[in-house]
Scaffold this active site. Structure first.
Site, PDB file in Angstrom:
ATOM      1  N   ARG A  84     -53.621 -62.142  76.644  1.00 38.07           N
ATOM      2  CA  ARG A  84     -53.585 -60.719  76.995  1.00 38.07           C
ATOM      3  C   ARG A  84     -53.616 -59.810  75.768  1.00 38.07           C
ATOM      4  O   ARG A  84     -53.515 -60.236  74.627  1.00 38.07           O
ATOM      5  CB  ARG A  84     -52.369 -60.393  77.866  1.00 38.07           C
ATOM      6  CG  ARG A  84     -52.376 -61.027  79.239  1.00 38.07           C
ATOM      7  CD  ARG A  84     -51.259 -60.445  80.096  1.00 38.07           C
ATOM      8  NE  ARG A  84     -51.227 -61.079  81.421  1.00 38.07           N
ATOM      9  CZ  ARG A  84     -50.332 -60.788  82.350  1.00 38.07           C
ATOM     10  NH1 ARG A  84     -49.388 -59.895  82.118  1.00 38.07           N
ATOM     11  NH2 ARG A  84     -50.372 -61.392  83.520  1.00 38.07           N
ATOM     12  N   ASN A 128     -56.163 -66.974  77.252  1.00 37.79           N
ATOM     13  CA  ASN A 128     -55.773 -66.742  78.635  1.00 37.79           C
ATOM     14  C   ASN A 128     -55.795 -65.240  78.924  1.00 37.79           C
ATOM     15  O   ASN A 128     -55.187 -64.460  78.200  1.00 37.79           O
ATOM     16  CB  ASN A 128     -54.359 -67.286  78.889  1.00 37.79           C
ATOM     17  CG  ASN A 128     -53.886 -67.003  80.299  1.00 37.79           C
ATOM     18  OD1 ASN A 128     -54.387 -67.582  81.260  1.00 37.79           O
ATOM     19  ND2 ASN A 128     -52.916 -66.103  80.446  1.00 37.79           N
ATOM     20  N   GLU A 129     -56.536 -64.872  79.950  1.00 36.77           N
ATOM     21  CA  GLU A 129     -56.583 -63.471  80.395  1.00 36.77           C
ATOM     22  C   GLU A 129     -56.948 -62.529  79.251  1.00 36.77           C
ATOM     23  O   GLU A 129     -56.322 -61.485  79.058  1.00 36.77           O
ATOM     24  CB  GLU A 129     -55.252 -63.074  81.044  1.00 36.77           C
ATOM     25  CG  GLU A 129     -54.953 -63.889  82.298  1.00 36.77           C
ATOM     26  CD  GLU A 129     -53.604 -63.563  82.933  1.00 36.77           C
ATOM     27  OE1 GLU A 129     -52.858 -62.726  82.384  1.00 36.77           O
ATOM     28  OE2 GLU A 129     -53.303 -64.167  83.971  1.00 36.77           O
ATOM     29  N   ASN A 130     -57.965 -62.928  78.501  1.00 37.68           N
ATOM     30  CA  ASN A 130     -58.390 -62.113  77.364  1.00 37.68           C
ATOM     31  C   ASN A 130     -59.192 -60.889  77.782  1.00 37.68           C
ATOM     32  O   ASN A 130     -59.640 -60.114  76.929  1.00 37.68           O
ATOM     33  CB  ASN A 130     -59.191 -62.970  76.388  1.00 37.68           C
ATOM     34  CG  ASN A 130     -58.407 -64.176  75.900  1.00 37.68           C
ATOM     35  OD1 ASN A 130     -58.678 -65.293  76.319  1.00 37.68           O
ATOM     36  ND2 ASN A 130     -57.412 -63.952  75.061  1.00 37.68           N
ATOM     37  N   ARG A 172     -59.065 -69.366  80.610  1.00 42.36           N
ATOM     38  CA  ARG A 172     -58.830 -68.920  81.977  1.00 42.36           C
ATOM     39  C   ARG A 172     -58.929 -67.400  82.047  1.00 42.36           C
ATOM     40  O   ARG A 172     -58.364 -66.691  81.237  1.00 42.36           O
ATOM     41  CB  ARG A 172     -57.449 -69.347  82.482  1.00 42.36           C
ATOM     42  CG  ARG A 172     -57.225 -68.868  83.914  1.00 42.36           C
ATOM     43  CD  ARG A 172     -55.786 -68.922  84.388  1.00 42.36           C
ATOM     44  NE  ARG A 172     -55.678 -68.156  85.626  1.00 42.36           N
ATOM     45  CZ  ARG A 172     -55.405 -66.849  85.658  1.00 42.36           C
ATOM     46  NH1 ARG A 172     -55.176 -66.182  84.548  1.00 42.36           N
ATOM     47  NH2 ARG A 172     -55.349 -66.214  86.821  1.00 42.36           N
TER      48      ARG A 172
END
Length: 817
Positions: free
Chosen positions: A386, A422-424, A461
């Protein structure tokens, strides 16, 4: 079970083979919460009993986390800042001119290491291992007679850890987990010869048919004195410990990484999830009459993510049945001991797990060793999670942590994927959110991963604009929780599967408040708009505003979640193209962005609570994924059901047995056959009329001529309750000075309000103390009711106390203990 215990014992013996060279430093530490004016304040001479000796340090054992309890304190933000540790070591290196090292298995998040008042090393990053060579400063300290007298021959060590918020560090503080501080993994004192092995890389591979195994062994030296000539010996040992191949050579000492030996193994015993067979590579380097020995466990296995197809292990399709792990536990936060980690991993294996994603950071070497020995395939990732993309410092840390993760865990047979992020696609840390720059850096990390380790795949992801960069992609599919309904799961998955070459679905599920059950768990689905996809979006974790979704509008009952999981698992069994999935997560964990959850600051999607207490959903997975006969009647934590007199109620049994017979109050209500296509409960469900008051249930299930049983007792309430009017506190039990207290919410006629989900807050005055800040349904002083009741434990400390409970709009209640 016996076999798994033997595996654990062998692992312990392996890890302690060279115990004389490596010592865990768990005892005789002191900790100070907050900062000092400088390291001198940690080492300056202090006269015992001097009241002016400030600040006050507390004695602790390692591993230790700053945030053992405050991460789930309902009334405050968790501490993010510096903290200090100190100890005094007896250093007795047995090697002439040997090196003395401090090895950190992980510390959060910025670490500075001192010998007396001299800094000897530092590290940025909370999850990768690092080593500090303290040899020179130790020797210098020993030569100072005044210091030796003052510290009685011991070496003072001080360590400053800092988990302050820092936008130029990963992970982002926007991430849905706490960025903990402290020496929360083990610290080791290591004695090494003058020349030793720094790292050994053992690349084991085999063809899909298992006919020909190949092994390449490379090494890196620790040679600060520049020794010239060395002798290297490599032995390959079979799973029984017998040497089956060897290589030895005298050579010039080398710098960097050097390939030492290539060999072949005909028809090796393969590593597989059902039979995790491990070989041993033992590498010995000798110089000037001293030797350094390094052992690595390896496994020969062949895996493939078939393009537009399933996952293959050793030439056969394997459905990846997975979950996730955060390093987090009640009462200790990230400072889990080896015994705790072993218990958790064994619980996963007993649930039927053969795959795990380690979210969202490199985890303890203990975890990876257990995955190797238990047969659990691994996706491990760096904490680029994030927030967006920072500057040069930020990117340098990401590169360094990816390099360290791959090098430190390279030899583990269990690892098949290196996760890059993850969730970039989630902005927030920086004014700029540039997709092109994120893509460019993702490609850089992808190239770096393949350069360091061509044998594994890369994955991310939830970042659709980067999904073409990595080898394996997992989109966001939360059918029935953040968007849509769970019956849309297969359709949503198939659509995403067709959009990439290699698909793997990690993260699905939903929250459940342990002990909360419902007679109409799917009621909220009628509010949900269908056909809009199943991805989760920014803000979906909020319990306020936005479109209708089960995460906001559902009842958070265990009853709903077992239905959601049941449906997903049923569908997965028939999706022949599916590589696999990973349920999010195995265990509840703390998070700073969910203060309004039923247990404040806890992500409650786990199938076990933060203290390993199993929820009902654990047994749904067992019913689908395990072979050892089991049967579980739904509702062990559901003391009171409700409805009309004479109304039929569904009783569900989760079992992997072929057939089950249910008895209600001693009378058989029939046998049912297990049917993978029958939802819910794989066909093992009965509609029965319950008696007012107590009802006893027993199931007898059979599989392969083996019989298993399960029994529960529940009350059935037909009386209808009105508006909540009062609370009643009662002591349920007392054992070894710990009292369990329950509150019940009643209407004005004394009828239990079984749908009550109000927040209540426990308090205490007196000599006892609440056992709270555990992040569990029974270990939080502020918690939502489950079916009109809640419990908490009190340590009486041998004295008297008064426990209180309060709730908005309801008179407070008290009980004297």
């Amino acid at each position: 079970m016996r076999k798994l215990i033997i595996i654990f014992i062998c692992t312990i013996l392996f890890n302690n083979l060279f115990a004389q060279q490596k010592q865990r430093l768990t005892e005789n530490w002191e900790y100070l919460n907050g900062d000092l004016g400088g390291v001198w304040e940690a080492v300056r001479p202090v006269k015992e009993g001097n009241p002016e000796s400030v600040p006050v340090w507390q004695k602790v054992n390692l591993p230790h986390c700053f945030n053992a309890t405050d991460a789930v304190d309902p009334d405050m933000n968790y501490y993010q800042g510096p903290g200090w540790y100190r100890t005094q070591l007896t250093i007795a290196n047995p090697y002439q001119k040997g090196r003395t090292l401090l090895h950190f298995e992980g510390a959060g998040q910025k670490t500075q290491v001192y010998i007396y008042n001299k800094k000897v090393g530092d590290h940025v990053g909370g999850y990768d291992e690092f080593t500090v060579d303290i040899t020179d400063e130790v020797e210098a300290f020993k030569k100072n007679e005044a210091f030796q007298k003052e510290f009685k021959g011991k070496i003072p060590v001080e360590i400053r850890c800092d988990n302050s918020r820092d936008l130029e560090m990963i992970p982002s503080s926007l991430s849905d987990f706490n960025v903990y501080g402290g020496l929360y993994r083990y610290v080791n004192l290591i004695y090494a010869p003058q020349l030793s092995l720094d790292k050994v890389f053992a690349n084991a591979s085999v063809d899909a048919k298992g006919n020909l195994g190949k092994l390449t062994v490379s090494a890196r030296l620790l040679n600060p004195d520049g020794i010239d000539t060395i002798t290297v010996k490599v032995d390959l040992k079979d799973p029984e410990g017998k040497v089956i191949s060897s290589w030895k050579n005298e050579m010039r000492a080398f710098t960097g990484d050097k390939v030492l030996w290539d060999t072949v193994v005909k028809s090796p015993k393969l590593w597989a999830t059902e039979q995790p067979t491990l070989y041993t590579v033992e590498t010995t380097v000798s110089a000037k009459g001293e030797s350094s020995v390094h052992q690595e466990k390896i496994g020969f296995r062949n895996f493939e993510f078939v393009k537009k197809g399933p996952f293959m292990l050793n030439g056969k399709r394997l459905l990846l049945r997975g979950t996730h792990r955060h390093e987090d536990h009640a009462g200790v936060a990230q400072a889990m001991t080896e015994d705790m980690i072993k218990q958790e991993m064994l619980m996963m294996k007993e649930m039927g797990v053969n795959f795990i994603r380690l979210g969202h950071y490199q985890q303890s070497r203990i975890v990876l060793d257990l995955c190797d020995s238990l047969g659990i395939l691994v996706w491990e990732e760096i904490p680029w999670c994030r927030g967006g993309l920072g500057g040069d410092t930020y990117k340098a840390q990401a590169r360094r942590m990816l390099t360290n993760m791959i090098e430190q865990h390279y030899n583990h047979a269990s690892i098949i994927i290196w996760g890059l992020g993850n969730e970039n696609d989630w902005p927030g840390d920086f004014a700029e959110f540039d997709k092109d720059k994120i893509r460019a850096f993702m490609k850089e990390l992808n190239d770096l991963s393949h350069k360091l380790d061509p044998s594994r795949k890369t994955a991310i992801r939830r970042c659709d604009f980067c999904k073409d960069i990595v080898d394996v992609y997992s989109p966001s599919i939360w059918a029935g929780w953040y968007r849509g309904i769970y019956t849309e799961y297969k359709e949503a998955s198939k659509k995403e599967f067709e959009s990439v070459d290699r698909f793997l679905h990690v993260e699905w599920g939903g929250d459940s408040h342990a002990g909360r059950h419902s007679e109409s768990p799917d009621k909220a689905l009628s509010l949900i708009k269908t056909g809009v996809g199943a991805d989760e979006r920014e803000g979906d974790a909020s319990l306020y505003g936005g479109s209708a979704r089960v995460s906001k509008d559902g009842d958070w009952s265990e009853s709903y979640i077992v239905n959601l999981i049941d449906w997903h698992l049923k569908e997965q069994e028939s999706m022949t193209w599916l590589t696999g999935t990973a349920y999010w997560p195995f265990k509840d964990f703390s998070t700073p962005i969910r203060p309004d959850n039923p247990v404040p600051y806890v992500n409650q999607k786990g199938v076990v609570e933060r203290d390993f207490t199993k929820k009902e959903s654990y047994y749904v997975f067992q019913a689908y994924w395990t072979k050892t006969p089991m049967a579980h009647i739904y509702g062990h934590s559901w003391p009171v059901r409700w409805g009309d007199a004479g109304e039929e109620k569904m009783v569900k049994v989760y079992s992997n047995c072929d057939e089950a017979e249910l008895f209600v109050n001693g009378i058989s209500v029939g046998k049912k056959k297990r049917n993978l296509k029958s939802f819910p409960a794989i066909g093992l469900r009965w509609m029965v009329k319950l008696n007012e008051g107590t009802n006893n249930f027993k199931v007898v299930a059979t599989k392969d001529d083996k019989t298993v049983t399960d029994e529960i007792s529940q009350q059935y309430q037909t009386a209808k309750w009105a508006k909540p009017a009062k609370m009643i506190l009662e002591k349920l039990k007392e054992k070894e000075g710990i009292a369990t207290i329950q509150v019940k919410l009643m209407d004005d006629k004394g009828i239990l309000c079984l749908d009550a989900a109000s927040y209540i807050t426990f308090g205490l005055t007196g000599e006892g103390s609440l056992i709270d800040n555990q992040g569990t349904s029974s270990g939080s002083r502020k918690v939502q009711l489950s079916n009109g009741h809640a419990v908490i434990n009190v340590n009486l400390h041998g004295g008297k106390s008064v426990v209180s409970v309060k709730a908005v709009g309801i008179p407070s209640a008290f009980i004297e203990l």
